[in-house]
Scaffold this motif. Structure first.
Motif, short mmCIF file in Angstrom:
data_model
loop_
_atom_site.label_atom_id
_atom_site.label_comp_id
_atom_site.label_asym_id
_atom_site.label_seq_id
_atom_site.Cartn_x
_atom_site.Cartn_y
_atom_site.Cartn_z
N ASP A 186 0.87 -1.17 0.00
CA ASP A 186 0.00 0.00 0.00
C ASP A 186 0.91 1.22 0.00
N ALA A 187 0.67 2.16 -0.89
CA ALA A 187 1.53 3.35 -0.97
C ALA A 187 0.67 4.58 -1.18
N THR A 188 0.98 5.65 -0.47
CA THR A 188 0.31 6.94 -0.66
C THR A 188 1.36 7.97 -1.03
N VAL A 189 1.20 8.58 -2.21
CA VAL A 189 2.18 9.53 -2.73
C VAL A 189 1.44 10.75 -3.26
N ARG A 190 1.80 11.94 -2.76
CA ARG A 190 1.19 13.19 -3.22
C ARG A 190 -0.33 13.12 -3.24
N GLY A 191 -0.91 12.47 -2.25
CA GLY A 191 -2.36 12.39 -2.15
C GLY A 191 -2.99 11.28 -2.96
N TYR A 192 -2.18 10.55 -3.74
CA TYR A 192 -2.68 9.41 -4.49
C TYR A 192 -2.31 8.12 -3.76
N ARG A 193 -3.24 7.19 -3.71
CA ARG A 193 -2.98 5.92 -3.04
C ARG A 193 -2.99 4.79 -4.07
N VAL A 194 -2.00 3.92 -3.98
CA VAL A 194 -1.90 2.75 -4.86
C VAL A 194 -1.79 1.52 -3.97
N SER A 195 -2.74 0.59 -4.10
CA SER A 195 -2.74 -0.64 -3.32
C SER A 195 -2.60 -1.82 -4.27
N PHE A 196 -1.58 -2.64 -4.03
CA PHE A 196 -1.39 -3.83 -4.87
C PHE A 196 -1.72 -5.08 -4.07
N VAL A 197 -2.58 -5.92 -4.65
CA VAL A 197 -2.94 -7.19 -4.03
C VAL A 197 -2.57 -8.31 -4.99
N TRP A 198 -1.74 -9.22 -4.51
CA TRP A 198 -1.30 -10.36 -5.33
C TRP A 198 -2.49 -11.25 -5.65
N ALA A 199 -2.69 -11.52 -6.96
CA ALA A 199 -3.80 -12.36 -7.39
C ALA A 199 -3.32 -13.51 -8.27
N GLY A 200 -2.07 -13.89 -8.10
CA GLY A 200 -1.55 -15.03 -8.85
C GLY A 200 -1.65 -16.33 -8.07
N GLY A 201 -1.88 -16.22 -6.76
CA GLY A 201 -1.96 -17.39 -5.90
C GLY A 201 -2.88 -17.15 -4.72
N LEU A 202 -3.26 -18.22 -4.06
CA LEU A 202 -4.19 -18.12 -2.93
C LEU A 202 -3.55 -17.45 -1.72
N GLU A 203 -2.21 -17.38 -1.70
CA GLU A 203 -1.47 -16.71 -0.63
C GLU A 203 -0.37 -15.87 -1.27
N PRO A 204 0.22 -14.91 -0.53
CA PRO A 204 1.20 -14.01 -1.13
C PRO A 204 2.39 -14.71 -1.78
N CYS A 205 2.88 -15.80 -1.19
CA CYS A 205 4.07 -16.46 -1.72
C CYS A 205 3.74 -17.64 -2.62
N ARG A 206 2.48 -17.76 -3.02
CA ARG A 206 2.06 -18.89 -3.82
C ARG A 206 1.75 -18.44 -5.25
N ASP A 207 1.95 -19.34 -6.24
CA ASP A 207 1.72 -19.04 -7.65
C ASP A 207 0.68 -19.99 -8.24
N HIS A 208 0.32 -19.68 -9.52
CA HIS A 208 -0.37 -20.62 -10.40
C HIS A 208 -1.80 -20.97 -9.98
N ASP A 209 -2.46 -20.08 -9.25
CA ASP A 209 -3.87 -20.29 -8.95
C ASP A 209 -4.77 -19.41 -9.80
N GLY A 210 -4.27 -18.27 -10.26
CA GLY A 210 -5.02 -17.41 -11.15
C GLY A 210 -6.21 -16.72 -10.49
N ALA A 211 -7.23 -16.44 -11.30
CA ALA A 211 -8.38 -15.66 -10.84
C ALA A 211 -9.06 -16.21 -9.59
N PRO A 212 -9.14 -17.54 -9.40
CA PRO A 212 -9.77 -18.04 -8.16
C PRO A 212 -9.07 -17.59 -6.89
N SER A 213 -7.84 -17.05 -7.00
CA SER A 213 -7.14 -16.54 -5.82
C SER A 213 -7.99 -15.53 -5.08
N LEU A 214 -8.69 -14.68 -5.83
CA LEU A 214 -9.47 -13.61 -5.20
C LEU A 214 -10.71 -14.14 -4.50
N LEU A 215 -11.04 -15.42 -4.72
CA LEU A 215 -12.19 -16.01 -4.05
C LEU A 215 -11.78 -16.70 -2.74
#
Length: 394
Positions: A222-251
């Motif tokens: 999560d980053a806030t710069v000059r009044g703008y906020r950018v939040s990145f959420v990993w959606a490649g896996g069911l957990e932050p350090c996991r890969d290869h799950d794709g869109a179902p990660s968000l479920l």
């Protein structure tokens, strides 16, 4: 057949001849002498004709057209043969023009600092890595962007944070990523002894610190710069350090909890899921991919993202980008497989009212960018950042 230039707008009429008339997929791309790339919109016309249009900055441009036959529309068993260490995709594309079409776009009048929007998207009035040629509005406008996706979107989110902070920060991040050195990115100075790490609030996901590779440390931030906020959420896996799950990660419970931790409603969402969806298939042998099931997964993921976003949030779908070098025959079944995914994802995006960031077209003429998977410091990265800034300013 013919090409005309009117200010920034290029119009080209193409007619398919012989075998090309049987092509069921046509893509046109343009690149400038300095390496800049731009997508070209293609619309089919009767009798094997196509109309192509683009907005280009002044200069000399080369246009190339590619055709590809969609045998993969019926047979989604993607395989790649390896001969003497070389990767040979099952379905090949070919140049549709014997020679690239060379056109010159003469200088035209442009405002010194154009507002973001449709004109700025294709105008390219700024130097390749200076999207400040198109200025983000203060109010009203997007103040909080949620980015959900894989490492190719993570890269774009990091570039956006650096761009919002200062030109010197962006330059440092670019230099580091040109070598793929994410550790060096973390140490880019911000002034006052702070480093780029200080911009990215890792408390948003302490688990990211435990991921084994360097760039994985920011799989949630999560980053806030000059009044703008950018939040990145990993959606490649069911957990932050996991890969290869794709869109179902968000479920899954972990990613949904991460979205809930945002504590607010973002007024813009940038989303992609594709390469990790294809990678869910077995690692050896034929890769089976169900286009309908993929579309269903995207619809479910969009529903989750819309739940956490503001009611009238700007929605942006970033196309899945092609892969080159050692990545071309991995996971996605080669670039024809990526096109299948984009063809399935586009109508889903349209139905939720999402604009499209044309990452596929922007990467198509730059196979040499980055490591073949991430664009890193290449012109195709610059073009994606410029498009994103413009879409956020609509």
């Amino acid at each position: 057949e013919h090409a005309t230039v009117d200010g920034a707008r290029l119009r080209v009429a193409l007619v398919a001849d012989g075998a090309a008339a049987c092509a069921s997929y046509l893509r046109v791309v343009a690149n400038a002498s300095g390496g800049e790339v731009a997508p070209v919109a293609v619309a089919p016309r009767p009798a094997g004709r196509y109309a192509a249009t683009a907005l280009l900055r002044p200069g000399v441009w080369q246009l190339r057209a590619f055709v590809e036959w969609t045998g993969f529309a019926a047979d989604l068993s993607w395989q790649a043969a390896r001969t003497d260490g070389a990767c040979v995709p099952k379905y090949l594309q070919k140049d549709a023009l014997a020679e690239p079409l060379v056109v010159t776009v003469p200088p035209y009048a442009t405002p010194a600092t154009p507002p973001c929007g449709e004109r700025a998207v294709g105008g390219y009035v700024a130097e390749a890595w200076a999207p400040l040629g198109c200025v983000l509005p203060s109010e009203p406008g997007v103040r909080w962007l949620l980015v959900a996706g894989d490492s190719t979107l993570q890269e774009l989110a990091v570039f956006l944070v650096a761009f919002l902070h200062a030109e010197t920060t962006l330059a440092c991040v670019r230099r580091a990523l040109s070598d793929g050195d994410w550790v060096a990115v973390a140490t880019c100075p911000l002034g006052g002894g702070a480093t780029f790490d200080a911009l990215l609030d890792l408390n948003f996901s302490a688990e990211s610190l435990r991921c084994p590779r360097g760039h994985d440390r920011w799989r949630d931030f999560d980053a806030t710069v000059r009044g703008y906020r950018v939040s990145f959420v990993w959606a490649g896996g069911l957990e932050p350090c996991r890969d290869h799950d794709g869109a179902p990660s968000l479920l899954g419970a972990d990613r949904r909890a991460r979205l809930a931790a945002l504590r607010g409603a973002p007024d813009a969402v940038l989303f992609n899921s594709g390469l990790h969806d294809a990678a869910r298939a077995p690692t050896r042998g034929a890769r089976r991919f169900d286009r309908g099931a993929y579309a269903d997964r995207l619809r479910a993921a969009w529903a989750v993202l819309r739940e956490v976003a503001a009611p009238n949030a700007t929605l942006i779908w970033r196309e899945t980008s092609p892969q080159y070098k050692r990545f071309e025959c991995e996971g996605s079944g080669g670039n024809p497989g990526v096109k299948v995914m984009n063809a399935a994802a586009a109508p889903v995006a349209r139905r939720v009212g999402a604009a499209v960031l044309p990452a596929h077209a922007l990467r198509y003429l730059r196979p040499q960018d980055g490591d073949g998977h991430h664009c890193r410091d290449g012109p195709s990265c610059a073009a994606q950042l410029r498009f994103l800034v413009a879409l956020l300013g609509r």
